[in-house]
Write a protein that holds these residues in place. Sequence first.
Motif, PDB file in Angstrom:
ATOM      1  N   ARG A 154      28.272  -0.277  29.075  1.00 48.03           N
ATOM      2  CA  ARG A 154      28.038   0.815  30.038  1.00 48.03           C
ATOM      3  C   ARG A 154      29.256   1.728  30.177  1.00 48.03           C
ATOM      4  NH1 ARG A 154      22.927   2.161  32.072  1.00 48.03           N
ATOM      5  NH2 ARG A 154      21.788   0.226  32.177  1.00 48.03           N
ATOM      6  N   ALA A 155      30.446   1.175  30.064  1.00 48.58           N
ATOM      7  CA  ALA A 155      31.656   2.002  30.216  1.00 48.58           C
ATOM      8  C   ALA A 155      31.693   3.090  29.142  1.00 48.58           C
ATOM      9  CB  ALA A 155      32.908   1.131  30.144  1.00 48.58           C
ATOM     10  N   GLU A 156      31.385   2.723  27.904  1.00 51.33           N
ATOM     11  CA  GLU A 156      31.368   3.707  26.817  1.00 51.33           C
ATOM     12  C   GLU A 156      30.237   4.716  27.015  1.00 51.33           C
ATOM     13  OE1 GLU A 156      31.806   0.478  26.445  1.00 51.33           O
ATOM     14  OE2 GLU A 156      33.780   0.370  25.494  1.00 51.33           O
ATOM     15  N   GLN A 157      29.085   4.214  27.452  1.00 47.85           N
ATOM     16  CA  GLN A 157      27.946   5.096  27.731  1.00 47.85           C
ATOM     17  C   GLN A 157      28.311   6.095  28.829  1.00 47.85           C
ATOM     18  OE1 GLN A 157      24.161   3.115  28.577  1.00 47.85           O
ATOM     19  NE2 GLN A 157      23.716   4.671  30.107  1.00 47.85           N
ATOM     20  N   ASN A 158      28.979   5.622  29.867  1.00 48.67           N
ATOM     21  CA  ASN A 158      29.349   6.498  30.982  1.00 48.67           C
ATOM     22  C   ASN A 158      30.408   7.526  30.583  1.00 48.67           C
ATOM     23  OD1 ASN A 158      27.495   5.333  32.693  1.00 48.67           O
ATOM     24  ND2 ASN A 158      28.951   3.829  33.496  1.00 48.67           N
ATOM     25  N   ARG A 159      31.312   7.163  29.678  1.00 45.46           N
ATOM     26  CA  ARG A 159      32.289   8.148  29.184  1.00 45.46           C
ATOM     27  C   ARG A 159      31.573   9.288  28.472  1.00 45.46           C
ATOM     28  NH1 ARG A 159      35.194   3.462  27.371  1.00 45.46           N
ATOM     29  NH2 ARG A 159      36.703   2.950  28.975  1.00 45.46           N
ATOM     30  N   LEU A 160      30.602   8.933  27.647  1.00 47.51           N
ATOM     31  CA  LEU A 160      29.815   9.959  26.953  1.00 47.51           C
ATOM     32  C   LEU A 160      29.040  10.803  27.964  1.00 47.51           C
ATOM     33  CD1 LEU A 160      28.700  11.288  24.383  1.00 47.51           C
ATOM     34  CD2 LEU A 160      26.954   9.489  24.332  1.00 47.51           C
ATOM     35  N   ARG A 161      28.442  10.158  28.947  1.00 47.27           N
ATOM     36  CA  ARG A 161      27.676  10.887  29.966  1.00 47.27           C
ATOM     37  C   ARG A 161      28.571  11.880  30.713  1.00 47.27           C
ATOM     38  NH1 ARG A 161      25.352   6.961  32.777  1.00 47.27           N
ATOM     39  NH2 ARG A 161      23.287   7.261  31.936  1.00 47.27           N
ATOM     40  N   ARG A 162      29.758  11.431  31.140  1.00 45.47           N
ATOM     41  CA  ARG A 162      30.669  12.328  31.872  1.00 45.47           C
ATOM     42  C   ARG A 162      31.076  13.525  31.017  1.00 45.47           C
ATOM     43  NH1 ARG A 162      32.655   7.397  33.698  1.00 45.47           N
ATOM     44  NH2 ARG A 162      34.362   7.424  32.190  1.00 45.47           N
ATOM     45  N   PHE A 163      31.348  13.267  29.746  1.00 45.19           N
ATOM     46  CA  PHE A 163      31.696  14.363  28.846  1.00 45.19           C
ATOM     47  C   PHE A 163      30.543  15.366  28.760  1.00 45.19           C
ATOM     48  CE2 PHE A 163      31.307  16.278  24.664  1.00 45.19           C
ATOM     49  CZ  PHE A 163      32.513  16.946  24.562  1.00 45.19           C
ATOM     50  N   LEU A 164      29.328  14.851  28.589  1.00 42.91           N
ATOM     51  CA  LEU A 164      28.163  15.732  28.464  1.00 42.91           C
ATOM     52  C   LEU A 164      27.871  16.484  29.759  1.00 42.91           C
ATOM     53  CD1 LEU A 164      25.809  13.487  26.312  1.00 42.91           C
ATOM     54  CD2 LEU A 164      27.048  15.538  25.579  1.00 42.91           C
ATOM     55  N   VAL A 165      28.099  15.857  30.905  1.00 44.83           N
ATOM     56  CA  VAL A 165      27.891  16.545  32.182  1.00 44.83           C
ATOM     57  C   VAL A 165      28.787  17.776  32.254  1.00 44.83           C
ATOM     58  CG1 VAL A 165      28.288  16.368  34.682  1.00 44.83           C
ATOM     59  CG2 VAL A 165      27.029  14.572  33.490  1.00 44.83           C
ATOM     60  N   ASP A 166      30.033  17.632  31.827  1.00 47.49           N
ATOM     61  CA  ASP A 166      30.955  18.776  31.834  1.00 47.49           C
ATOM     62  C   ASP A 166      30.489  19.889  30.899  1.00 47.49           C
ATOM     63  OD1 ASP A 166      32.584  17.516  33.643  1.00 47.49           O
ATOM     64  OD2 ASP A 166      34.030  16.814  32.130  1.00 47.49           O
ATOM     65  N   LYS A 167      29.853  19.519  29.803  1.00 41.55           N
ATOM     66  CA  LYS A 167      29.474  20.504  28.786  1.00 41.55           C
ATOM     67  C   LYS A 167      28.085  21.098  28.993  1.00 41.55           C
ATOM     68  CE  LYS A 167      33.218  20.100  26.395  1.00 41.55           C
ATOM     69  NZ  LYS A 167      34.149  21.188  26.214  1.00 41.55           N
ATOM     70  N   ILE A 168      27.110  20.266  29.381  1.00 40.10           N
ATOM     71  CA  ILE A 168      25.721  20.750  29.417  1.00 40.10           C
ATOM     72  C   ILE A 168      25.036  20.566  30.767  1.00 40.10           C
ATOM     73  CG2 ILE A 168      25.396  20.469  26.936  1.00 40.10           C
ATOM     74  CD1 ILE A 168      23.884  17.878  27.466  1.00 40.10           C
ATOM     75  N   GLY A 169      25.737  20.019  31.739  1.00 38.66           N
ATOM     76  CA  GLY A 169      25.146  19.844  33.066  1.00 38.66           C
ATOM     77  C   GLY A 169      24.582  18.443  33.257  1.00 38.66           C
ATOM     78  N   ARG A 170      24.446  18.064  34.529  1.00 33.12           N
ATOM     79  CA  ARG A 170      24.033  16.700  34.866  1.00 33.12           C
ATOM     80  C   ARG A 170      22.637  16.351  34.355  1.00 33.12           C
ATOM     81  NH1 ARG A 170      26.293  13.063  37.411  1.00 33.12           N
ATOM     82  NH2 ARG A 170      27.786  14.405  38.463  1.00 33.12           N
ATOM     83  N   GLY A 171      21.670  17.213  34.606  1.00 36.25           N
ATOM     84  CA  GLY A 171      20.289  16.910  34.206  1.00 36.25           C
ATOM     85  C   GLY A 171      20.140  16.750  32.701  1.00 36.25           C
ATOM     86  N   SER A 172      20.712  17.683  31.962  1.00 35.92           N
ATOM     87  CA  SER A 172      20.623  17.607  30.499  1.00 35.92           C
ATOM     88  C   SER A 172      21.375  16.399  29.964  1.00 35.92           C
ATOM     89  CB  SER A 172      21.180  18.882  29.869  1.00 35.92           C
ATOM     90  OG  SER A 172      20.383  19.985  30.217  1.00 35.92           O
ATOM     91  N   ALA A 173      22.527  16.109  30.548  1.00 36.42           N
ATOM     92  CA  ALA A 173      23.313  14.953  30.107  1.00 36.42           C
ATOM     93  C   ALA A 173      22.539  13.659  30.340  1.00 36.42           C
ATOM     94  CB  ALA A 173      24.651  14.916  30.839  1.00 36.42           C
ATOM     95  N   GLU A 174      21.891  13.549  31.493  1.00 33.43           N
ATOM     96  CA  GLU A 174      21.089  12.350  31.783  1.00 33.43           C
ATOM     97  C   GLU A 174      19.960  12.201  30.768  1.00 33.43           C
ATOM     98  OE1 GLU A 174      21.647   9.900  33.914  1.00 33.43           O
ATOM     99  OE2 GLU A 174      23.440  10.900  34.669  1.00 33.43           O
ATOM    100  N   ASN A 175      19.297  13.308  30.452  1.00 35.33           N
ATOM    101  CA  ASN A 175      18.206  13.259  29.468  1.00 35.33           C
ATOM    102  C   ASN A 175      18.710  12.825  28.098  1.00 35.33           C
ATOM    103  OD1 ASN A 175      16.308  14.098  31.347  1.00 35.33           O
ATOM    104  ND2 ASN A 175      16.499  16.253  30.796  1.00 35.33           N
ATOM    105  N   VAL A 176      19.828  13.385  27.679  1.00 35.43           N
ATOM    106  CA  VAL A 176      20.380  13.052  26.362  1.00 35.43           C
ATOM    107  C   VAL A 176      20.763  11.578  26.308  1.00 35.43           C
ATOM    108  CG1 VAL A 176      22.363  13.432  24.827  1.00 35.43           C
ATOM    109  CG2 VAL A 176      21.143  15.387  25.796  1.00 35.43           C
ATOM    110  N   VAL A 177      21.468  11.097  27.318  1.00 37.42           N
ATOM    111  CA  VAL A 177      21.922   9.700  27.316  1.00 37.42           C
ATOM    112  C   VAL A 177      20.727   8.748  27.393  1.00 37.42           C
ATOM    113  CG1 VAL A 177      23.243   7.972  28.614  1.00 37.42           C
ATOM    114  CG2 VAL A 177      24.218  10.233  28.176  1.00 37.42           C
TER     115      VAL A 177
END
Length: 150
Positions: free
Chosen positions: A105-128
Amino acid sequence: MHSEKGQRMAVGLSRFKRPYRQHSSSYIKLSKTGWLIESAAAFLIALLVGGSPAGADEFDPLAVYSEARPLNDRWQACAASFVRRRLQSQQTSEALAEDALDRCRAEQNRLRRFLVDKIGRGSAENVVTLLREKYQSDLTAAINALRTRD
């Protein structure tokens, strides 16, 4: 005879001029049409291949993908490492794949946080979420393949 030659020459010239003119005019039409087609094709190729460069404020999915790739690779490597150590366990392949992703989960969450900064929370959640489902399916298949091979 000179006049006959002149007439013959005139007749000969008229015979050659007429087809030449037709050929010449059709050549001109073809070259104009060919030029238009070549110009249109070049324009389309320039649009498709070149596109417009992304400005500083524009979203560039290839850049985001390139930047996110190391984080994604770490997530997958973590899950693979977890599975490798437990491959001979009695746990089902589905449960083992799910446990591996939960453990990482830690690695997954690092990717999620990076994506939130780049594409927004909703899109990042969908991608992950989509990535997690795909990785769980792929891990399950890999576990089954490795277990049947051994």
